[in-house]
Design a protein around this motif. Sequence first.
Motif, PDB file in Angstrom:
ATOM      1  N   LEU A   3       0.811  -1.228   0.000  1.00 29.95           N
ATOM      2  CA  LEU A   3       0.000   0.000   0.000  1.00 29.95           C
ATOM      3  C   LEU A   3       0.840   1.271   0.000  1.00 29.95           C
ATOM      4  CD1 LEU A   3      -3.050  -0.815   2.274  1.00 29.95           C
ATOM      5  CD2 LEU A   3      -2.978  -0.528  -0.206  1.00 29.95           C
ATOM      6  N   LYS A   4       1.870   1.333   0.830  1.00 27.86           N
ATOM      7  CA  LYS A   4       2.696   2.538   0.886  1.00 27.86           C
ATOM      8  C   LYS A   4       3.366   2.788  -0.466  1.00 27.86           C
ATOM      9  CE  LYS A   4       6.150   5.022   3.604  1.00 27.86           C
ATOM     10  NZ  LYS A   4       5.794   6.244   2.935  1.00 27.86           N
ATOM     11  N   ALA A   5       3.887   1.741  -1.088  1.00 30.75           N
ATOM     12  CA  ALA A   5       4.525   1.897  -2.402  1.00 30.75           C
ATOM     13  C   ALA A   5       3.517   2.390  -3.438  1.00 30.75           C
ATOM     14  CB  ALA A   5       5.148   0.578  -2.851  1.00 30.75           C
ATOM     15  N   ILE A   6       2.285   1.893  -3.384  1.00 31.03           N
ATOM     16  CA  ILE A   6       1.255   2.341  -4.319  1.00 31.03           C
ATOM     17  C   ILE A   6       0.949   3.819  -4.094  1.00 31.03           C
ATOM     18  CG2 ILE A   6      -1.161   2.062  -5.013  1.00 31.03           C
ATOM     19  CD1 ILE A   6      -0.813  -0.956  -4.329  1.00 31.03           C
ATOM     20  N   MET A   7       0.931   4.238  -2.842  1.00 30.05           N
ATOM     21  CA  MET A   7       0.660   5.653  -2.534  1.00 30.05           C
ATOM     22  C   MET A   7       1.823   6.560  -2.917  1.00 30.05           C
ATOM     23  SD  MET A   7      -1.400   5.669   1.072  1.00 30.05           S
ATOM     24  CE  MET A   7      -0.465   4.442   1.934  1.00 30.05           C
ATOM     25  N   ASP A   8       3.050   6.073  -2.775  1.00 29.28           N
ATOM     26  CA  ASP A   8       4.230   6.922  -2.933  1.00 29.28           C
ATOM     27  C   ASP A   8       4.862   6.905  -4.318  1.00 29.28           C
ATOM     28  OD1 ASP A   8       3.910   7.536  -0.265  1.00 29.28           O
ATOM     29  OD2 ASP A   8       5.575   6.281   0.432  1.00 29.28           O
ATOM     30  N   VAL A   9       4.566   5.914  -5.135  1.00 30.27           N
ATOM     31  CA  VAL A   9       5.259   5.780  -6.416  1.00 30.27           C
ATOM     32  C   VAL A   9       4.999   6.989  -7.322  1.00 30.27           C
ATOM     33  CG1 VAL A   9       3.400   4.527  -7.624  1.00 30.27           C
ATOM     34  CG2 VAL A   9       5.794   4.166  -8.287  1.00 30.27           C
ATOM     35  N   ARG A  10       6.019   7.353  -8.059  1.00 30.06           N
ATOM     36  CA  ARG A  10       5.882   8.363  -9.115  1.00 30.06           C
ATOM     37  C   ARG A  10       5.915   7.602 -10.427  1.00 30.06           C
ATOM     38  NH1 ARG A  10       8.379  13.883  -9.143  1.00 30.06           N
ATOM     39  NH2 ARG A  10       7.082  13.609 -10.943  1.00 30.06           N
ATOM     40  N   LEU A  11       4.744   7.356 -10.965  1.00 28.38           N
ATOM     41  CA  LEU A  11       4.602   6.563 -12.176  1.00 28.38           C
ATOM     42  C   LEU A  11       4.357   7.498 -13.358  1.00 28.38           C
ATOM     43  CD1 LEU A  11       4.436   3.568 -13.090  1.00 28.38           C
ATOM     44  CD2 LEU A  11       1.953   3.744 -12.791  1.00 28.38           C
ATOM     45  N   PHE A  12       4.959   7.164 -14.504  1.00 27.19           N
ATOM     46  CA  PHE A  12       4.832   7.982 -15.702  1.00 27.19           C
ATOM     47  C   PHE A  12       4.309   7.122 -16.849  1.00 27.19           C
ATOM     48  CE2 PHE A  12       8.032   9.833 -13.040  1.00 27.19           C
ATOM     49  CZ  PHE A  12       7.735  11.180 -13.065  1.00 27.19           C
ATOM     50  N   ALA A  13       3.595   7.772 -17.759  1.00 33.41           N
ATOM     51  CA  ALA A  13       3.123   7.111 -18.971  1.00 33.41           C
ATOM     52  C   ALA A  13       3.794   7.772 -20.167  1.00 33.41           C
ATOM     53  CB  ALA A  13       1.611   7.221 -19.090  1.00 33.41           C
ATOM     54  N   TYR A  14       4.328   6.935 -21.025  1.00 29.68           N
ATOM     55  CA  TYR A  14       4.901   7.391 -22.284  1.00 29.68           C
ATOM     56  C   TYR A  14       3.908   7.062 -23.386  1.00 29.68           C
ATOM     57  CZ  TYR A  14       9.505   7.894 -20.107  1.00 29.68           C
ATOM     58  OH  TYR A  14      10.568   8.276 -19.318  1.00 29.68           O
ATOM     59  N   ARG A  15       3.556   8.055 -24.171  1.00 31.81           N
ATOM     60  CA  ARG A  15       2.685   7.845 -25.329  1.00 31.81           C
ATOM     61  C   ARG A  15       3.572   7.480 -26.512  1.00 31.81           C
ATOM     62  NH1 ARG A  15      -2.446   9.251 -24.245  1.00 31.81           N
ATOM     63  NH2 ARG A  15      -2.753  10.474 -22.346  1.00 31.81           N
ATOM     64  N   LEU A  16       3.266   6.338 -27.130  1.00 36.17           N
ATOM     65  CA  LEU A  16       4.037   5.849 -28.261  1.00 36.17           C
ATOM     66  C   LEU A  16       3.120   5.705 -29.468  1.00 36.17           C
ATOM     67  CD1 LEU A  16       5.916   2.960 -26.386  1.00 36.17           C
ATOM     68  CD2 LEU A  16       6.682   5.318 -26.699  1.00 36.17           C
ATOM     69  N   PRO A  17       3.656   5.895 -30.685  1.00 35.05           N
ATOM     70  CA  PRO A  17       2.809   5.711 -31.868  1.00 35.05           C
ATOM     71  C   PRO A  17       2.426   4.233 -32.003  1.00 35.05           C
ATOM     72  CG  PRO A  17       5.103   6.040 -32.512  1.00 35.05           C
ATOM     73  CD  PRO A  17       5.030   6.242 -31.021  1.00 35.05           C
ATOM     74  N   ALA A  18       1.150   3.958 -32.213  1.00 33.79           N
ATOM     75  CA  ALA A  18       0.671   2.570 -32.307  1.00 33.79           C
ATOM     76  C   ALA A  18       1.182   1.866 -33.556  1.00 33.79           C
ATOM     77  CB  ALA A  18      -0.853   2.542 -32.270  1.00 33.79           C
ATOM     78  N   ASP A  19       1.478   2.642 -34.608  1.00 38.86           N
ATOM     79  CA  ASP A  19       2.027   2.032 -35.827  1.00 38.86           C
ATOM     80  C   ASP A  19       3.311   1.291 -35.489  1.00 38.86           C
ATOM     81  OD1 ASP A  19      -0.028   3.218 -37.194  1.00 38.86           O
ATOM     82  OD2 ASP A  19       1.199   4.797 -38.095  1.00 38.86           O
ATOM     83  N   GLY A  20       3.456   0.107 -35.989  1.00 33.06           N
ATOM     84  CA  GLY A  20       4.662  -0.671 -35.735  1.00 33.06           C
ATOM     85  C   GLY A  20       4.542  -1.598 -34.543  1.00 33.06           C
ATOM     86  N   PHE A  21       3.461  -1.488 -33.771  1.00 30.57           N
ATOM     87  CA  PHE A  21       3.226  -2.401 -32.654  1.00 30.57           C
ATOM     88  C   PHE A  21       2.224  -3.465 -33.100  1.00 30.57           C
ATOM     89  CE2 PHE A  21       5.062   1.027 -30.246  1.00 30.57           C
ATOM     90  CZ  PHE A  21       5.676   0.398 -29.174  1.00 30.57           C
ATOM     91  N   ALA A  22       2.435  -4.677 -32.619  1.00 29.25           N
ATOM     92  CA  ALA A  22       1.537  -5.787 -32.943  1.00 29.25           C
ATOM     93  C   ALA A  22       1.130  -6.491 -31.651  1.00 29.25           C
ATOM     94  CB  ALA A  22       2.243  -6.777 -33.868  1.00 29.25           C
ATOM     95  N   PRO A  23      -0.091  -7.012 -31.594  1.00 34.22           N
ATOM     96  CA  PRO A  23      -0.537  -7.743 -30.397  1.00 34.22           C
ATOM     97  C   PRO A  23       0.332  -8.965 -30.139  1.00 34.22           C
ATOM     98  CG  PRO A  23      -2.367  -7.332 -31.897  1.00 34.22           C
ATOM     99  CD  PRO A  23      -1.110  -6.971 -32.624  1.00 34.22           C
ATOM    100  N   ILE A  24       0.473  -9.297 -28.853  1.00 32.88           N
ATOM    101  CA  ILE A  24       1.219 -10.491 -28.459  1.00 32.88           C
ATOM    102  C   ILE A  24       0.422 -11.224 -27.388  1.00 32.88           C
ATOM    103  CG2 ILE A  24       2.608  -9.333 -26.688  1.00 32.88           C
ATOM    104  CD1 ILE A  24       4.986 -11.103 -27.684  1.00 32.88           C
ATOM    105  N   GLY A  25       0.479 -12.552 -27.435  1.00 27.56           N
ATOM    106  CA  GLY A  25      -0.241 -13.371 -26.469  1.00 27.56           C
ATOM    107  C   GLY A  25      -1.536 -13.898 -27.051  1.00 27.56           C
ATOM    108  N   ASP A  26      -2.063 -14.944 -26.419  1.00 31.53           N
ATOM    109  CA  ASP A  26      -3.324 -15.536 -26.848  1.00 31.53           C
ATOM    110  C   ASP A  26      -4.174 -15.814 -25.626  1.00 31.53           C
ATOM    111  OD1 ASP A  26      -5.309 -16.683 -28.402  1.00 31.53           O
ATOM    112  OD2 ASP A  26      -4.373 -18.672 -28.371  1.00 31.53           O
ATOM    113  N   PRO A  27      -5.121 -14.955 -25.283  1.00 33.35           N
ATOM    114  CA  PRO A  27      -5.475 -13.745 -26.012  1.00 33.35           C
ATOM    115  C   PRO A  27      -4.419 -12.664 -25.814  1.00 33.35           C
ATOM    116  CG  PRO A  27      -6.743 -13.875 -23.992  1.00 33.35           C
ATOM    117  CD  PRO A  27      -5.932 -15.135 -24.077  1.00 33.35           C
ATOM    118  N   PRO A  28      -4.388 -11.662 -26.697  1.00 32.99           N
ATOM    119  CA  PRO A  28      -3.373 -10.606 -26.581  1.00 32.99           C
ATOM    120  C   PRO A  28      -3.455  -9.884 -25.239  1.00 32.99           C
ATOM    121  CG  PRO A  28      -4.474 -10.485 -28.699  1.00 32.99           C
ATOM    122  CD  PRO A  28      -5.242 -11.474 -27.874  1.00 32.99           C
TER     123      PRO A  28
END
Length: 179
Positions: free
Chosen positions: A88-113
């Motif tokens: 819980l403390k780590a969830i409250m304290d973490v500084r998490l970032f999101a990077y936006r990447l272009p979807a072109d060039g990415f393909a699904p992986i996994g079954d189901p993806p």
Amino acid sequence: MRPEQGEVLHFSEDPTIERFVPHVAPTSVRSEPYVWAVGSERCPDYWFPRACPRAMAWIGSRTTEDDRARIVGSGCGERVHAVEYGWLKAIMDVRLFAYRLPADGFAPIGDPPHAVVSTVPVRPLGPPEPVGDLFELHEEAGIQLRVLDNLWPFWNEVTASTLEFSGIRLRNARRAGSV
């Protein structure tokens, strides 16, 4: 925090990444080098500190009403994420970032993806964005966040049920049977 049209996201605690280079993740069962990212549906799987073990379950097309009521809970939405008290403390304290990447060039992986991958280096579309309050994200998305002494009893019920599920960093959870 979700991607816009034509984007995928990569979540990280490192706000200094300028270029994502394909690599073999130390925990991967695959030997191919990839840049990993997720689309909108799987973003909630990563609204946690990287090392945080989490067990997640959601309603799928084959989910029975009994499993829904027993595991998710009547009137409790369609998705539940479970973590251990020790995180819980780590969830409250973490500084998490999101990077936006272009979807072109990415393909699904996994079954189901369960993710999307690229085999070539990828540059973010802009600077990383702070993800913000992880509890608030769960609340806004209507996702239960359940806190348990130990993930394994929940995980065992989920994986034996008709729910869809995902477990991430479970090797970091308390040993099964320990409290």
